[in-house]
Design an enzyme around this catalytic site. Structure first.
Site, PDB file in Angstrom:
ATOM      1  N   CYS A 114     -27.957  32.522  39.548  1.00  0.00           N
ATOM      2  CA  CYS A 114     -29.098  32.959  38.718  1.00  0.00           C
ATOM      3  C   CYS A 114     -30.415  32.285  39.111  1.00  0.00           C
ATOM      4  CB  CYS A 114     -28.808  32.709  37.243  1.00  0.00           C
ATOM      5  SG  CYS A 114     -27.408  33.653  36.647  1.00  0.00           S
ATOM      6  N   HIS A 239     -35.636  32.245  33.109  1.00  0.00           N
ATOM      7  CA  HIS A 239     -34.428  33.023  33.394  1.00  0.00           C
ATOM      8  C   HIS A 239     -33.921  33.599  32.071  1.00  0.00           C
ATOM      9  CE1 HIS A 239     -30.630  34.375  34.714  1.00  0.00           C
ATOM     10  NE2 HIS A 239     -29.925  33.387  34.197  1.00  0.00           N
ATOM     11  N   ASN A 269     -28.465  39.400  31.097  1.00  0.00           N
ATOM     12  CA  ASN A 269     -28.644  38.437  32.183  1.00  0.00           C
ATOM     13  C   ASN A 269     -28.441  39.164  33.514  1.00  0.00           C
ATOM     14  OD1 ASN A 269     -28.463  36.432  34.092  1.00  0.00           O
ATOM     15  ND2 ASN A 269     -27.080  35.126  32.916  1.00  0.00           N
TER      16      ASN A 269
HETATM   17  N1  COA Z   1     -17.970  38.803  20.474  1.00  0.00           N
HETATM   18  C1  COA Z   1     -17.394  38.186  19.440  1.00  0.00           C
HETATM   19  N2  COA Z   1     -16.923  36.919  19.525  1.00  0.00           N
HETATM   20  C2  COA Z   1     -17.051  36.295  20.714  1.00  0.00           C
HETATM   21  C3  COA Z   1     -17.625  36.904  21.814  1.00  0.00           C
HETATM   22  C4  COA Z   1     -18.088  38.218  21.678  1.00  0.00           C
HETATM   23  N3  COA Z   1     -18.657  38.892  22.687  1.00  0.00           N
HETATM   24  N4  COA Z   1     -17.600  36.026  22.846  1.00  0.00           N
HETATM   25  C5  COA Z   1     -17.027  34.916  22.403  1.00  0.00           C
HETATM   26  N5  COA Z   1     -16.681  35.059  21.111  1.00  0.00           N
HETATM   27  C6  COA Z   1     -16.027  34.107  20.237  1.00  0.00           C
HETATM   28  C7  COA Z   1     -15.287  33.046  20.992  1.00  0.00           C
HETATM   29  O1  COA Z   1     -14.016  33.545  21.389  1.00  0.00           O
HETATM   30  C8  COA Z   1     -15.179  31.948  19.981  1.00  0.00           C
HETATM   31  O2  COA Z   1     -14.120  32.256  19.114  1.00  0.00           O
HETATM   32  P1  COA Z   1     -13.084  31.113  18.623  1.00  0.00           P
HETATM   33  O3  COA Z   1     -13.957  30.116  17.923  1.00  0.00           O
HETATM   34  O4  COA Z   1     -12.182  31.874  17.752  1.00  0.00           O
HETATM   35  O5  COA Z   1     -12.479  30.581  19.876  1.00  0.00           O
HETATM   36  C9  COA Z   1     -16.475  32.095  19.164  1.00  0.00           C
HETATM   37  O6  COA Z   1     -16.999  33.388  19.488  1.00  0.00           O
HETATM   38  C10 COA Z   1     -17.526  31.044  19.465  1.00  0.00           C
HETATM   39  O7  COA Z   1     -17.604  30.896  20.837  1.00  0.00           O
HETATM   40  P2  COA Z   1     -18.622  29.897  21.493  1.00  0.00           P
HETATM   41  O8  COA Z   1     -18.423  29.928  22.971  1.00  0.00           O
HETATM   42  O9  COA Z   1     -18.602  28.582  20.802  1.00  0.00           O
HETATM   43  O10 COA Z   1     -19.983  30.611  21.076  1.00  0.00           O
HETATM   44  P3  COA Z   1     -21.438  30.208  21.476  1.00  0.00           P
HETATM   45  O11 COA Z   1     -22.268  30.063  20.268  1.00  0.00           O
HETATM   46  O12 COA Z   1     -21.459  29.080  22.468  1.00  0.00           O
HETATM   47  O13 COA Z   1     -21.969  31.512  22.220  1.00  0.00           O
HETATM   48  C11 COA Z   1     -22.279  32.271  24.454  1.00  0.00           C
HETATM   49  C12 COA Z   1     -21.292  31.983  23.337  1.00  0.00           C
HETATM   50  C13 COA Z   1     -21.525  32.744  25.673  1.00  0.00           C
HETATM   51  C14 COA Z   1     -23.209  33.356  23.985  1.00  0.00           C
HETATM   52  C15 COA Z   1     -23.076  30.987  24.771  1.00  0.00           C
HETATM   53  O14 COA Z   1     -22.195  29.918  24.927  1.00  0.00           O
HETATM   54  C16 COA Z   1     -23.909  31.112  25.967  1.00  0.00           C
HETATM   55  O15 COA Z   1     -24.850  31.881  26.018  1.00  0.00           O
HETATM   56  N6  COA Z   1     -23.645  30.295  27.016  1.00  0.00           N
HETATM   57  C17 COA Z   1     -24.418  30.295  28.201  1.00  0.00           C
HETATM   58  C18 COA Z   1     -24.108  31.496  28.997  1.00  0.00           C
HETATM   59  C19 COA Z   1     -25.053  31.648  30.140  1.00  0.00           C
HETATM   60  O16 COA Z   1     -26.215  31.515  29.964  1.00  0.00           O
HETATM   61  N7  COA Z   1     -24.516  31.944  31.308  1.00  0.00           N
HETATM   62  C20 COA Z   1     -25.259  32.194  32.451  1.00  0.00           C
HETATM   63  C21 COA Z   1     -26.003  31.003  32.892  1.00  0.00           C
HETATM   64  S1  COA Z   1     -27.011  31.442  34.224  1.00  0.00           S
END
Ligand code: COA
Length: 312
Positions: A114, A239, A269
């Site tokens: 990214c 980004h 993204n």
């Molecule tokens: N819909 C519903 N629930 C979802 C889900 C979706 N699309 N994706 C994940 N969950 C669930 C998980 O399974 C987890 O459930 P559990 O508690 O029963 O295990 C719960 O939501 C919380 O997950 P968590 O990972 O703690 O959520 P979060 O607040 O961290 O948000 C992201 C998840 C992926 C949105 C966040 O972590 C994020 O944006 N991370 C960075 C990603 C990124 O930027 N990547 C590219 C970098 S260049």
């Protein structure tokens, strides 16, 4: 040696197919509400099966070249950032060069996930500063949906396809004031596409925390090394991975939301395409005024990171 390097035009291209959060509800156990609340994403674009990252790059590049008013054969190099190349080789940059029918240039790909576009801009700036060429085409393009496991709700809701491009040129006035890039391979397994699996695997919350931490520090560092006060920054073009990451970084440098270009709701993204796409979305609406201080900032798999500070 050339004194300054300036962005003279930008262009972009988005595939036609829109995939909304609502449509994703029928594919995986998710909801529009969850995706919007946790990421700010409402919809993303998905390229056709036969549309490649080079096809997207081609359309974005034509747009940037047309707006630059230069002759395409004055372009001395093409720096193309992607982690979804059309072929293993030749590089997508060479394929793009061929499609554009540009003869007197050299071209190569840059893969920093990214952060790729910021890396490419950093490299292009240095080539132009060396005096080797007057104009360069810098492109970020991704068909990142080709790397998604559409049964994994942790990742498939986050990404989208697209391309953005810029023409950068030697200039008598600034210009790009500074560019900083970095990487740390010890995080290689937190966000990866393993060659056996060919799907994105991600430890989302670890990526989130490291992104906020790294980008917050980088934004402050970028302002400090250039002796720019926080109030002097007119625009942040970050980004576009997650609106919560973007707002957390802005808070660290006391930047209000109206000074941030946010397109993640419509693009998702788009990896290496995200910054030039966001930049061109704003630039096409004449958002940036001559002399505006703009910071670009990116974070990606590796981890990799980078920032560019410029006077528009
Ligand atoms: N819909 C519903 N629930 C979802 C889900 C979706 N699309 N994706 C994940 N969950 C669930 C998980 O399974 C987890 O459930 P559990 O508690 O029963 O295990 C719960 O939501 C919380 O997950 P968590 O990972 O703690 O959520 P979060 O607040 O961290 O948000 C992201 C998840 C992926 C949105 C966040 O972590 C994020 O944006 N991370 C960075 C990603 C990124 O930027 N990547 C590219 C970098 S260049």
């Amino acid at each position: 040696m050339t004194k300054y390097v300036k962005i003279i035009s930008s262009g972009s291209y988005l595939p036609k197919n829109i995939l909304t959060n609502k449509e994703l509800e029928s594919r995986v156990d998710t909801s529009d509400e969850w995706i919007t609340e946790r990421t700010g994403i409402k919809e993303r674009r998905v390229a056709d099966e036969n549309e490649t990252s080079v096809d997207l790059a081609y359309k974005a590049s034509l747009d940037a070249i047309a707006k630059s008013n230069i002759n395409k054969n004055d372009i001395g190099a093409i720096f193309l950032a992607t982690c979804t190349p059309e072929r293993k080789f030749p590089s997508s940059a060479v394929l793009l060069q061929n499609k554009l029918n540009i003869k007197n240039a050299f071209s190569f790909d840059i893969n920093a996930a990214c952060t790729g576009f910021v890396y490419a801009l950093d490299v292009a700036k240095k080539y132009i500063e060396s005096g080797q060429m007057k104009y360069a085409l810098v492109v970020g393009t991704e068909k990142i949906t080709s790397l998604l496991d559409w049964t994994d709700r942790n990742t498939c809701v986050l990404f989208g396809d697209g391309a953005g491009a810029m023409i950068i040129a030697a200039s008598d006035e600034p210009g790009i004031i500074s560019s900083t890039i970095g990487s740390d391979g010890s995080y290689k397994d937190l966000l990866t596409v393993n060659t056996d699996l060919e799907y994105i695997e991600m430890k989302g919350s670890d990526v989130f925390k490291t992104a906020v931490n790294t980008l917050g520090k980088l934004a402050k560092h970028t302002l400090e090394i250039n002796s720019i006060e926080q109030g002097e920054l007119d625009w942040l073009v970050p980004h576009q991975a997650n609106e919560r990451i973007i707002l957390a970084i802005a808070k660290k440098i006391n930047l209000s939301k109206d000074k941030i270009i946010i397109t993640v709701s419509k693009h998702g993204n788009t990896s290496a395409a995200s910054i030039p796409l966001a930049f061109d979305t704003a630039n096409s609406k004449n958002t940036f005024k001559s002399g505006d201080m703009i910071m670009l900032e990116a974070f990606g798999a590796g981890f990799t990171w980078g920032s560019v500070l410029m006077k528009y």
